[in-house]
Design a protein around this motif. Structure first.
Motif, PDB file in Angstrom:
ATOM      1  N   TRP A   1       0.829  -1.202   0.000  1.00 34.43           N
ATOM      2  CA  TRP A   1       0.000   0.000   0.000  1.00 34.43           C
ATOM      3  C   TRP A   1       0.865   1.254   0.000  1.00 34.43           C
ATOM      4  O   TRP A   1       1.854   1.337   0.716  1.00 34.43           O
ATOM      5  N   HIS A   2       0.489   2.218  -0.850  1.00 40.40           N
ATOM      6  CA  HIS A   2       1.246   3.463  -0.977  1.00 40.40           C
ATOM      7  C   HIS A   2       0.257   4.594  -1.262  1.00 40.40           C
ATOM      8  O   HIS A   2      -0.460   4.555  -2.269  1.00 40.40           O
ATOM      9  N   ASP A   3       0.216   5.571  -0.372  1.00 36.01           N
ATOM     10  CA  ASP A   3      -0.689   6.726  -0.539  1.00 36.01           C
ATOM     11  C   ASP A   3      -2.134   6.272  -0.801  1.00 36.01           C
ATOM     12  O   ASP A   3      -2.830   6.816  -1.670  1.00 36.01           O
ATOM     13  N   GLY A   4      -2.578   5.241  -0.092  1.00 36.60           N
ATOM     14  CA  GLY A   4      -3.965   4.814  -0.187  1.00 36.60           C
ATOM     15  C   GLY A   4      -4.312   3.942  -1.361  1.00 36.60           C
ATOM     16  O   GLY A   4      -5.482   3.643  -1.602  1.00 36.60           O
ATOM     17  N   ARG A   5      -3.321   3.489  -2.125  1.00 30.87           N
ATOM     18  CA  ARG A   5      -3.623   2.595  -3.266  1.00 30.87           C
ATOM     19  C   ARG A   5      -2.688   1.391  -3.235  1.00 30.87           C
ATOM     20  O   ARG A   5      -1.566   1.454  -2.715  1.00 30.87           O
ATOM     21  N   ALA A   6      -3.174   0.297  -3.804  1.00 30.35           N
ATOM     22  CA  ALA A   6      -2.406  -0.951  -3.808  1.00 30.35           C
ATOM     23  C   ALA A   6      -1.424  -0.928  -4.968  1.00 30.35           C
ATOM     24  O   ALA A   6      -1.774  -0.639  -6.123  1.00 30.35           O
ATOM     25  N   ILE A   7      -0.162  -1.240  -4.678  1.00 31.96           N
ATOM     26  CA  ILE A   7       0.893  -1.282  -5.685  1.00 31.96           C
ATOM     27  C   ILE A   7       1.270  -2.738  -5.936  1.00 31.96           C
ATOM     28  O   ILE A   7       1.677  -3.456  -5.007  1.00 31.96           O
ATOM     29  N   ALA A   8       1.136  -3.180  -7.164  1.00 32.88           N
ATOM     30  CA  ALA A   8       1.454  -4.567  -7.519  1.00 32.88           C
ATOM     31  C   ALA A   8       2.962  -4.733  -7.719  1.00 32.88           C
ATOM     32  O   ALA A   8       3.640  -3.865  -8.274  1.00 32.88           O
ATOM     33  N   ALA A   9       3.479  -5.881  -7.272  1.00 38.40           N
ATOM     34  CA  ALA A   9       4.898  -6.181  -7.430  1.00 38.40           C
ATOM     35  C   ALA A   9       5.050  -7.685  -7.529  1.00 38.40           C
ATOM     36  O   ALA A   9       4.087  -8.453  -7.382  1.00 38.40           O
ATOM     37  N   ARG A  10       6.276  -8.111  -7.791  1.00 38.69           N
ATOM     38  CA  ARG A  10       6.559  -9.552  -7.927  1.00 38.69           C
ATOM     39  C   ARG A  10       7.822  -9.876  -7.149  1.00 38.69           C
ATOM     40  O   ARG A  10       8.793  -9.111  -7.166  1.00 38.69           O
ATOM     41  N   LEU A  11       7.796 -11.035  -6.468  1.00 41.55           N
ATOM     42  CA  LEU A  11       8.951 -11.458  -5.697  1.00 41.55           C
ATOM     43  C   LEU A  11       9.989 -12.082  -6.618  1.00 41.55           C
ATOM     44  O   LEU A  11       9.668 -12.707  -7.638  1.00 41.55           O
ATOM     45  N   CYS A  12      11.261 -11.928  -6.246  1.00 43.29           N
ATOM     46  CA  CYS A  12      12.346 -12.518  -7.044  1.00 43.29           C
ATOM     47  C   CYS A  12      13.517 -12.802  -6.122  1.00 43.29           C
ATOM     48  O   CYS A  12      13.497 -12.494  -4.930  1.00 43.29           O
ATOM     49  N   SER A  13      14.555 -13.370  -6.681  1.00 40.46           N
ATOM     50  CA  SER A  13      15.780 -13.594  -5.914  1.00 40.46           C
ATOM     51  C   SER A  13      16.394 -12.241  -5.562  1.00 40.46           C
ATOM     52  O   SER A  13      16.401 -11.316  -6.380  1.00 40.46           O
ATOM     53  N   PRO A  14      16.948 -12.111  -4.344  1.00 45.53           N
ATOM     54  CA  PRO A  14      17.614 -10.853  -4.027  1.00 45.53           C
ATOM     55  C   PRO A  14      18.908 -10.655  -4.800  1.00 45.53           C
ATOM     56  O   PRO A  14      19.434  -9.548  -4.821  1.00 45.53           O
TER      57      PRO A  14
END
Length: 366
Positions: free
Chosen positions: A353-366
């Motif tokens: 969540w950022h400024d009241g909206r959902a931000i989509a992301a994807r997990l990966c290797s660090p």
């Protein structure tokens, strides 16, 4: 109280913006007229990636551990081996508290058969020295080991980047750089100053940590800048190490994180905290583990501390963001974080969540 490095007056004159790191004043970035922090940090990052750059790392803790039992003592404290380290070579080391959680990390160098130099994080230098002394004085008094704090005795001028070798060659012509391997130490004169050099890297680039007596630091710093090294600050350092996937103690760790959570291997021999790694809680597979996070929007930088969830409207927290930056070289926003069972979830979507909206992301290797 405020602590300043030997090069502090130069940083002030250069217009550096400072930040507090422990009690130390460290240059965060060096803005030019009209620069935003983002513009300054991007310029400094690219100087490291493409040329030669210079970081004041004098605040790193430095502890000399000497005596006939020095290697035995270090083997009891660190998750990795020290007795097998050759003289003149360096090794990355991590130590745990007795509950198995990560305490501190740094580089150890074997100066002689019975003498090591250990570096610590800036904020933990005093705590690590106290830790060493506590175990020597109260638990293992039979060990013949002596610890000496050297943090303020030496300035650390870290010369970094693909152009670093050329800059160093001009100031230390007698140093055989072709025979100076990674994770090794050399003694040399640089511009007439006796120096101890460590070829270690926290940026992923060619790097030389140049240690000289504190009073010699300012003059050598100016010689390196005159030779073409561009100063960079702690903010660029953070971006560079995160691009490489290097975790930072106190940022990716919070007193609950074990070496296994970070993906580190531990030696089979006993060390302080090893038994705690087999407790039911520390051995469970759904613990929070270190991951990389790539927002679907490449311009988005996830807020540090932001919670991560499995669906846009979910309130079941999977983990959180520990570091979020815009990568100057990779050209996009990225983050590191701790996520439940994270190593088995690479490729899975998450939302923040950022400024009241959902931000989509994807997990990966660090």
């Amino acid at each position: 109280p405020v602590r300043c490095t030997p090069m502090h007056p130069w940083h002030v004159a250069a217009g550096a913006v400072f930040e507090d790191v422990g009690q130390w004043q460290r240059p965060r970035y060096y803005p030019r007229p009209g620069d935003s922090i983002a513009a300054a940090v991007r310029r400094e990052c690219l100087a490291v990636r493409d040329g030669a750059a210079l970081l004041d790392a004098s605040t790193l803790g430095k502890i000399e551990v000497s005596g006939p039992d020095a290697a035995v003592f270090l083997e009891r404290l660190y998750i990795n081996r020290w007795r097998s380290l050759a003289v003149g070579r360096c090794r990355y080391g991590v130590m745990c508290r007795d509950d198995g959680t990560v305490f501190d990390d740094g580089i150890g160098t074997r100066l002689a058969a019975d003498r090591f130099l250990l570096t610590t994080t800036t904020g933990n230098a005093g705590a690590v020295l106290d830790w060493f002394e506590e175990w020597l004085q109260t638990e293992w008094p039979e060990l013949e080991v002596f610890c000496t704090a050297l943090t303020e005795e030496y300035a650390n001028l870290t010369l970094v980047g693909p152009g670093a070798r050329a800059v160093l060659a001009g100031l230390a012509p007698r140093l055989d750089l072709a025979a100076f391997p990674f994770m090794a130490m050399r003694d040399a004169d640089i511009a007439g100053v006796p120096a101890r050099l460590f070829r270690v890297s926290f940026s992923g680039e060619l790097s030389y940590e140049i240690n000289v007596p504190a009073l010699s630091g300012p003059a050598l710093w100016e010689r390196l800048v005159d030779a073409g090294a561009v100063p960079y600050g702690t903010e660029a350092m953070h971006v560079l190490r995160a691009e490489k996937g290097y975790f930072m103690i106190g940022q990716e760790t919070d007193g609950s994180v074990t070496p296994l959570d970070l993906g580190l291997a531990v030696k089979p021999e006993d060390f302080l905290g090893r038994r705690s790694l087999s407790r039911a809680d520390t051995a469970r597979p759904d613990r929070k583990q270190l991951v990389g996070i790539l927002p679907d929007d490449p311009h988005m930088v996830l807020a540090e501390g932001a919670q991560l969830v499995a669906a846009p409207r979910s309130t079941a927290m999977l983990g959180h963001v520990t570091s979020g930056y815009f990568g100057a070289r990779i050209g996009r926003g990225f983050a590191l974080g701790l996520v439940q069972g994270g190593r088995d979830r690479h490729g899975e979507p998450v939302w923040s969540w950022h400024d009241g909206r959902a931000i989509a992301a994807r997990l990966c290797s660090p």
